[in-house]
Design an enzyme around this catalytic site. Sequence first.
Site, PDB file in Angstrom:
ATOM      1  N   LYS A 148       0.583  -1.247   0.124  1.00 25.05           N
ATOM      2  CA  LYS A 148      -0.078   0.040  -0.057  1.00 25.05           C
ATOM      3  C   LYS A 148       1.034   1.207   0.243  1.00 25.05           C
ATOM      4  O   LYS A 148       1.934   1.293   0.751  1.00 25.05           O
ATOM      5  CB  LYS A 148      -0.706  -0.033   1.273  1.00 25.05           C
ATOM      6  CG  LYS A 148      -1.927  -1.176   1.309  1.00 25.05           C
ATOM      7  CD  LYS A 148      -3.057  -0.830   0.230  1.00 25.05           C
ATOM      8  CE  LYS A 148      -4.236  -1.857   0.582  1.00 25.05           C
ATOM      9  NZ  LYS A 148      -5.129  -1.587  -0.419  1.00 25.05           N
ATOM     10  N   LYS A 245     -14.102  -6.936  -7.013  1.00 29.19           N
ATOM     11  CA  LYS A 245     -14.701  -7.596  -5.263  1.00 29.19           C
ATOM     12  C   LYS A 245     -16.111  -7.739  -5.202  1.00 29.19           C
ATOM     13  O   LYS A 245     -16.654  -6.995  -5.867  1.00 29.19           O
ATOM     14  CB  LYS A 245     -14.282  -6.364  -4.500  1.00 29.19           C
ATOM     15  CG  LYS A 245     -12.588  -6.058  -4.555  1.00 29.19           C
ATOM     16  CD  LYS A 245     -12.089  -4.954  -3.644  1.00 29.19           C
ATOM     17  CE  LYS A 245     -10.720  -4.653  -3.601  1.00 29.19           C
ATOM     18  NZ  LYS A 245     -10.181  -3.505  -2.903  1.00 29.19           N
TER      19      LYS A 245
END
Length: 329
Positions: A148, A245
Amino acid sequence: MQIDAQIETWPLARPFRITGRTYHAIEIVVVTVRDGDHVGRGEAAGVDYLGETPAAMLATIEATRAAFPAGLTRAQLHTHLPAGGARNALDCALWDLEAARSATPAWRNAGIAALKPCVTVWTIGADAPDLVERQAADFAEARAIKLKLTGDGEDAARVRAVRAARPDVWLGVDGNRGFTLAALERLMPVLVDARVALVEQPLPTDSDALLNDFAAPIPIAADESVQDLASLERLARGFSMINIKLDKCGGLTEALAMVELARARGLGVMVGNMLGTSLAMAPAFIIGQFCDVVDLDGPILLQRDRPPGAIYRDGTIWCPDTVWGGGAS
């Protein structure tokens, strides 16, 4: 058909930082549907950056139960509810119920001849460079790592630290909408030098068009910029991959349709997760069978998982039929 839903809280093993937020625990909604002796379950975390909360998801599920007192089908569900966490939990529970009714695993009902383990990404939060280096070294089993990034000035050091700790792995980075185009351009030589294979959602969603004329030397994947089938049809041409997702698109049913449309448009396909237990990973594991990149490490980030759980071994994920959708009541 009986429909029950409840909210659960699952602590994380360590704080997990992304652009704009640090997670210490996740709240999820678990749906159970019963039809006589047959039972189906589904789990959803929802899409928090769109304002979804477990309480709101629970209220939506309760309203759906009231609207369909005799029970509902997946087709009715997709007509009645928009994409999002509530529909995801219900849709996955109905897939599980159908598997139990037919005594046929959900993956076979999805048209898969045989399941295979999938190499899965292991995710490292946007912590200090020395900490991400230690975490990368600790993920000794990982064959793929996603880091990230935040656009905060330490990203280059983070990337170099992870690559130094793990010169062997596939490496991707995720900006979670935290970059400007200028910041992305400045960081790109570092990413190329570190052999980064994928850049996920670097810009805010309202800046997608800026990528259309950006000659990216690394493939760029859309995450927040692609929620469901409708948004996929409007996707900016600067993206070469989409991250599906189930919480975003509202379940396995629409996720399968998204795979088909993405492939028809020449896009790469990735499956990801909004964190969760193995009950959420198992239906996404079906999508993983069709994907170029699989990011289903949610349970790894928890203090504990729901039994029976997915099996993480040698950098792969395997979801036995006992976890979900196995075709047993």
